[in-house]
Scaffold this active site. Structure first.
Site, PDB file in Angstrom:
ATOM      1  N   HIS A 158       0.834  -1.211   0.000  1.00 32.56           N
ATOM      2  CA  HIS A 158       0.000   0.000   0.000  1.00 32.56           C
ATOM      3  C   HIS A 158       0.863   1.254   0.000  1.00 32.56           C
ATOM      4  O   HIS A 158       0.509   2.264  -0.598  1.00 32.56           O
ATOM      5  CB  HIS A 158      -0.918   0.003   1.232  1.00 32.56           C
ATOM      6  CG  HIS A 158      -1.938  -1.103   1.188  1.00 32.56           C
ATOM      7  ND1 HIS A 158      -3.254  -0.885   0.890  1.00 32.56           N
ATOM      8  CD2 HIS A 158      -1.807  -2.447   1.368  1.00 32.56           C
ATOM      9  CE1 HIS A 158      -3.914  -2.040   0.900  1.00 32.56           C
ATOM     10  NE2 HIS A 158      -3.048  -2.998   1.202  1.00 32.56           N
ATOM     11  N   ASP A 167      -5.632   5.844   1.614  1.00 34.14           N
ATOM     12  CA  ASP A 167      -5.875   4.471   1.176  1.00 34.14           C
ATOM     13  C   ASP A 167      -7.363   4.178   1.387  1.00 34.14           C
ATOM     14  O   ASP A 167      -7.951   4.586   2.401  1.00 34.14           O
ATOM     15  CB  ASP A 167      -5.033   3.508   2.011  1.00 34.14           C
ATOM     16  CG  ASP A 167      -4.996   2.108   1.400  1.00 34.14           C
ATOM     17  OD1 ASP A 167      -3.929   1.719   0.900  1.00 34.14           O
ATOM     18  OD2 ASP A 167      -6.042   1.409   1.411  1.00 34.14           O
TER      19      ASP A 167
END
Ligand code: UDP
Length: 472
Positions: free
Chosen positions: A25, A123
């Protein structure tokens, strides 16, 4: 990689980015941050202390560390580092993070000597950030670090649960530890096609390992879907030509604009690596014939039991192919590194390292195939370099990615029965020798390269994202 000339570098607008603290991520978020910086924005990164990236690699960014500043906070100590348990941090921070984040954002928004904040990009799995951003009237975009098709499947979890698929996993928990495929193969229903997603088998859904639940990982996924739909825009690490019909569906169903951008083609992920890259094998790799070496790596989190590791060892040896294998410390559960490896395993045939500059390896002309866990970054990096894959997914989006690689794009072989040495050997041999598969991988890469040219879909996506972020 594209050459980004900095044209409008007055940096009067600032973007605040907030990645999930895991390698898969952090990489695309910092690639996005670099891309926005190259387009003239000033960059602030919010991050946990846990898994903090090397800030010295980003002297052009401002970092703020939040959520886990108190070392005595028992909620966050002793949490698991590997496997699905690693996600427990995400569950906890989503539950407890709102006040701290709001406080930090208030400071950023009122800072007199900083450029004004244009928007927040988090995110997608930080679902708690939407209500915080709303309360401050700050536009929030999300970065979804997985594929569009994965999002559509996650969004259908309630429906898939109604069909009874998720409860099929109740007797198959061992696969969460890296196998269980043997346990799954007994049930005929698992081989059936999923009505709503005909490219999937029921077992692909089961292998995701989710439950429909309010708390836990299932709850995070459910909230991620809701708060992504509620966001002001969605940035995908993908490209239109790879997921054309999925992009159409998402654009039809979600009012917020979507921006598919293949980040690996813009910036390498090596500066955001949490582990030190070993480069010592390059002189060896440079000497190998073109397309002769299998690159093996299962990402930053996956873990296998020793007996499965041994199947991998034998499968590789029996394939008689050259290999470069990334074995992370902790990859084999119960071992610090390579203790289970038989004497004499490492001959001229192969090299094992703890961590490698993966994109550079995949782009090396000696690499002929990638044996991967099908994490989305790894899958896309392989597509970027036109390298066909052998797929051994663990959980989450990985089994879905593996199915697309093998059955939709047909650029790989899916080892869907788990770690069996004979199947490993024949899959490796097949992928190394199947010229048609290699050709398809090469065509996909050409489409991607074309999309980056002026007027191409990925090029336009970057342009419209920059215009959109500037409009706030
Ligand atoms: N990676 C790397 N060196 C390695 C193995 C992986 O730099 O030896 C990088 C890889 O290029 C990718 C990321 O780590 O960008 C892994 O992300 P992915 O989504 O594939 O898997 P995850 O680690 O999230 O399971």
């Amino acid at each position: 990689m594209e050459n980004h000339t900095e044209t409008t570098v007055d940096r009067r607008r600032r973007v605040i980015l907030f990645p999930l603290p895991y390698q898969g991520h952090i990489n695309p978020m910092l690639q996005l941050a670099n891309l926005l910086y190259s387009k003239g924005f000033s960059i602030t990164i919010l991050h946990t202390n846990y898994n903090k990236p090397k800030t010295s690699n980003y002297p052009h960014f401002t970092f703020r560390f939040i959520l886990d500043n108190d070392p005595h906070d028992e909620r966050y100590s002793n949490l698991p580092l590997h496997g699905m348990g690693a996600l427990s941090r995400v569950i906890l921070f989503n539950q407890y993070g709102a006040d701290q984040l709001r406080h930090q954002l208030e400071q950023e928004l009122s800072a007199k000597d900083e450029p004004s904040v244009s928007c927040l990009i988090t995110d997608a799995l930080w679902h708690f950030t939407q209500s915080v951003a709303d309360s401050l009237s700050l536009p929030r975009l999300v970065l979804r670090t997985s594929s569009l098709f994965c999002f559509l499947i996650y969004a259908s979890i309630p429906l898939l649960d109604d069909r009874g698929y998720l409860s099929l996993s109740d007797n198959t928990t061992p696969f969460l530890d890296g196998l269980g495929y043997h346990d799954l193969s007994d049930n005929k229903r698992l081989e059936e096609q999923v009505e709503e997603f005909p490219m999937l088998k029921v077992k692909d859904i089961v292998k995701m390992g989710f439950k429909r639940e309010k708390d836990g990982v299932g709850g995070v996924v459910d909230n991620m879907v809701k708060q992504t739909k509620a966001s002001s825009g969605i940035i995908w690490n993908s490209f239109k030509e790879l997921e054309e019909s999925e992009l159409e569906t998402i654009r039809r169903d979600i009012p917020a604009p979507s921006f598919p951008i293949p980040f690996a083609k813009h910036f390498t992920a090596s500066s955001s690596s949490l582990l030190e890259h070993d480069r010592s094998f390059f002189p060896w790799l440079d000497q190998q014939p073109p397309k002769s070496v299998v690159y093996v790596s299962f990402g930053s989190v996956a873990q296998v039991e020793e007996k499965h590791f041994m199947e991998m060892v034998h499968g590789l040896v029996d394939s008689k192919q050259l290999f470069l294998w990334v074995v992370r410390p902790g990859f084999v559960s119960g071992s610090t590194w390579l203790e289970p490896l038989p004497d004499g395993f490492l001959s001229e045939k192969g090299r094992i390292v703890k961590w490698a500059p993966q994109q550079e390896v995949l782009g090396h002309e000696a690499i002929g195939a990638f044996w991967t866990h099908c994490g989305w970054n790894s899958t896309l990096e392989s597509v970027c370099e036109g390298v066909p894959m052998i797929c051994s997914p663990f959980w989450g989006d990985q089994p879905l990615d593996a199915r697309y690689v093998s059955d939709v794009w047909k650029v790989g072989v899916y080892l869907e029965n788990g770690w069996r040495r004979q199947e490993i050997t024949s899959a490796i041999r097949r992928v190394m020798t199947d010229e048609e598969m290699r050709e398809r991988a090469s065509v996909l890469k050409q489409k991607l390269d074309g999309s980056l040219m002026k007027g191409g879909s990925s090029y336009e996506s970057v342009e419209s994202l920059v215009a959109y972020v500037s409009s706030f």
